[in-house]
Design a protein around this motif. Sequence first.
Motif, PDB file in Angstrom:
ATOM      1  N   THR A  51      21.131 -35.285 -10.481  1.00  0.00           N
ATOM      2  CA  THR A  51      20.007 -35.417  -9.924  1.00  0.00           C
ATOM      3  C   THR A  51      20.540 -35.405  -8.356  1.00  0.00           C
ATOM      4  OG1 THR A  51      20.314 -37.814  -9.823  1.00  0.00           O
ATOM      5  CG2 THR A  51      18.718 -37.336 -10.686  1.00  0.00           C
ATOM      6  N   GLU A  52      22.243 -36.308  -8.722  1.00  0.00           N
ATOM      7  CA  GLU A  52      23.137 -35.985  -7.006  1.00  0.00           C
ATOM      8  C   GLU A  52      23.035 -34.425  -7.342  1.00  0.00           C
ATOM      9  OE1 GLU A  52      25.357 -40.134  -8.366  1.00  0.00           O
ATOM     10  OE2 GLU A  52      26.377 -38.050  -8.950  1.00  0.00           O
ATOM     11  N   VAL A  53      23.501 -33.508  -8.154  1.00  0.00           N
ATOM     12  CA  VAL A  53      23.379 -31.990  -7.182  1.00  0.00           C
ATOM     13  C   VAL A  53      22.886 -31.717  -6.426  1.00  0.00           C
ATOM     14  CG1 VAL A  53      24.660 -30.136  -8.631  1.00  0.00           C
ATOM     15  CG2 VAL A  53      25.301 -32.474  -9.477  1.00  0.00           C
ATOM     16  N   VAL A  54      21.907 -32.231  -7.700  1.00  0.00           N
ATOM     17  CA  VAL A  54      20.317 -31.044  -7.047  1.00  0.00           C
ATOM     18  C   VAL A  54      19.923 -32.049  -5.274  1.00  0.00           C
ATOM     19  CG1 VAL A  54      17.814 -32.236  -6.896  1.00  0.00           C
ATOM     20  CG2 VAL A  54      18.976 -31.029  -9.189  1.00  0.00           C
ATOM     21  N   GLU A  55      20.351 -33.070  -5.580  1.00  0.00           N
ATOM     22  CA  GLU A  55      19.956 -33.703  -4.033  1.00  0.00           C
ATOM     23  C   GLU A  55      21.192 -33.362  -2.716  1.00  0.00           C
ATOM     24  OE1 GLU A  55      20.485 -37.914  -3.319  1.00  0.00           O
ATOM     25  OE2 GLU A  55      19.695 -38.165  -4.834  1.00  0.00           O
ATOM     26  N   LEU A  56      22.074 -32.823  -3.763  1.00  0.00           N
ATOM     27  CA  LEU A  56      23.027 -32.051  -2.655  1.00  0.00           C
ATOM     28  C   LEU A  56      22.828 -30.324  -2.225  1.00  0.00           C
ATOM     29  CD1 LEU A  56      26.803 -33.454  -3.227  1.00  0.00           C
ATOM     30  CD2 LEU A  56      25.120 -33.546  -1.172  1.00  0.00           C
ATOM     31  N   PHE A  57      22.362 -30.482  -3.476  1.00  0.00           N
ATOM     32  CA  PHE A  57      22.391 -28.571  -3.218  1.00  0.00           C
ATOM     33  C   PHE A  57      20.375 -28.118  -2.581  1.00  0.00           C
ATOM     34  CE2 PHE A  57      26.261 -27.441  -5.529  1.00  0.00           C
ATOM     35  CZ  PHE A  57      26.391 -27.295  -4.383  1.00  0.00           C
ATOM     36  N   SER A  58      19.535 -28.652  -3.209  1.00  0.00           N
ATOM     37  CA  SER A  58      18.301 -28.914  -3.218  1.00  0.00           C
ATOM     38  C   SER A  58      17.577 -27.953  -1.582  1.00  0.00           C
ATOM     39  CB  SER A  58      17.083 -29.409  -3.662  1.00  0.00           C
ATOM     40  OG  SER A  58      17.217 -29.301  -4.815  1.00  0.00           O
ATOM     41  N   PRO A  59      18.452 -29.281  -0.215  1.00  0.00           N
ATOM     42  CA  PRO A  59      17.557 -28.425   0.472  1.00  0.00           C
ATOM     43  C   PRO A  59      19.251 -27.370   1.552  1.00  0.00           C
ATOM     44  CG  PRO A  59      18.927 -30.732   0.592  1.00  0.00           C
ATOM     45  CD  PRO A  59      19.217 -30.193  -0.911  1.00  0.00           C
ATOM     46  N   LEU A  60      20.072 -27.109   0.910  1.00  0.00           N
ATOM     47  CA  LEU A  60      20.179 -26.117   0.956  1.00  0.00           C
ATOM     48  C   LEU A  60      19.144 -24.839   1.280  1.00  0.00           C
ATOM     49  CD1 LEU A  60      24.143 -26.690  -0.110  1.00  0.00           C
ATOM     50  CD2 LEU A  60      23.200 -27.033   2.786  1.00  0.00           C
TER      51      LEU A  60
END
Length: 387
Positions: A174-183
């Motif tokens: 979930t942390e990775v997703v938070e970082l990368f999804s907005p890109l």
Amino acid sequence: MNLRERIARRQRTDNAPRLVHDYDALSPVVHLEEPIGRGPTLERLLDHVEPAFEDSSPNGYVYGPKGSGKSATVSALFSHLAGMTGASRSAIYTTTRGGASRPTAFIYVDARAARSDFALHHAVLDSLSEESVPEQGLGTAQLRERLEDELHAYDRSVMVAVDHVGEPETHEATEVVELFSPLSSLSWLCIGRERPDDLDVHGLEFSAYRHHALVDVLTGRVSSGLARHALTHEQVRELAEWGDGDAHDALAATFSAADVAREAGHESILPSDVDRAMESVPRPSVSLGRVLALPENRKRVIRALIALDANQRDSVGSAADAIASDGGVDLSTATVKRVLYELSETGITRRVTHAETEGIGRPPSRLELRFPTRVFERLFDGERRRD
DNA sequence: GATCCACGGGAATACACGGATG
DNA sequence: CATCCGTGTATTCCCGTGGATC
């Protein structure tokens, strides 16, 4: 052993073909270019990745038990995809309908090596951009801006595989997703053990190797790593059986068996060598990749911990004393002790509180090692020698 | 001067036990 | 009997420090 036997042994090791050709071929942390026995799963993975050739692709999550070939398959696939152009910037060029060419970058990141937000961004940006990216002196926020700029400027499609999420030392999915999804124009593929319950993405499940597939994996590895006839087919089957679907553990045991036999000067691997090897691989066992990815001083502590007598591991305190005094670690007893507690906290060792409390005070805990110790020693010492 | 990261070290807290206390 | 206390260990926690690099 008398003198004649000693001489005979020297002659044998000098003249006879060496039992172990290549430890890497047997290493659980080394992946082959062509994974063995994961054909159907590889196809499903390709189905998922394929849209990236034309356009941006959906996010995804690969999950399954330890030693089921997740890393082996994904890392092999990504290295092929990244290498298809031969270009330095890890991109594939495909022709779209309009005839314009557009690069898609495939990037594989091991979260064990990239343990912070900073490191994660750095890994992606570094393989994306031409110039090298500094590892210090700039903040995580700046790094992120540079990544956003890079993605925007080239309008390229990027697919990032983040392996080993959700371990004690690594980011949660979930942390990775938070970082990368907005890109924008970046899609991610997380790889972890657990089913992604709270992530609304396409999940790809790996199941444990079937017995015959695991036999194939071992056979392939053994044939390139060991002398011909070092292991019988029956022994390979036994090791696969023991591995119970887990290629990591089966390979660790095979590696260890070869090492035991070599150390003893045997020409082939004896049943007793296999038995001793299995004893050095606890079940369940922590991934060697996790242990080897730890900071240098932690690994030194672990190395020293293995070398201790069993009775010195009877308490955290005595183990810390022994390691700090002559374990080849330049740390104070207090710090070694803290490190030992950290290691048990993350499951690399296990603390077992003594049942019968003798004397006063809180009873101490015995330390058990929860990873393939012999393989760790060999790989760790090997790294040191190369320096 | 900024930044990341691993380190360092002890202070604070938990636990086990036996004996004292209410 | 239940609770508290003292002592001795084990375990956890916190936060500043410093190297390396930009």
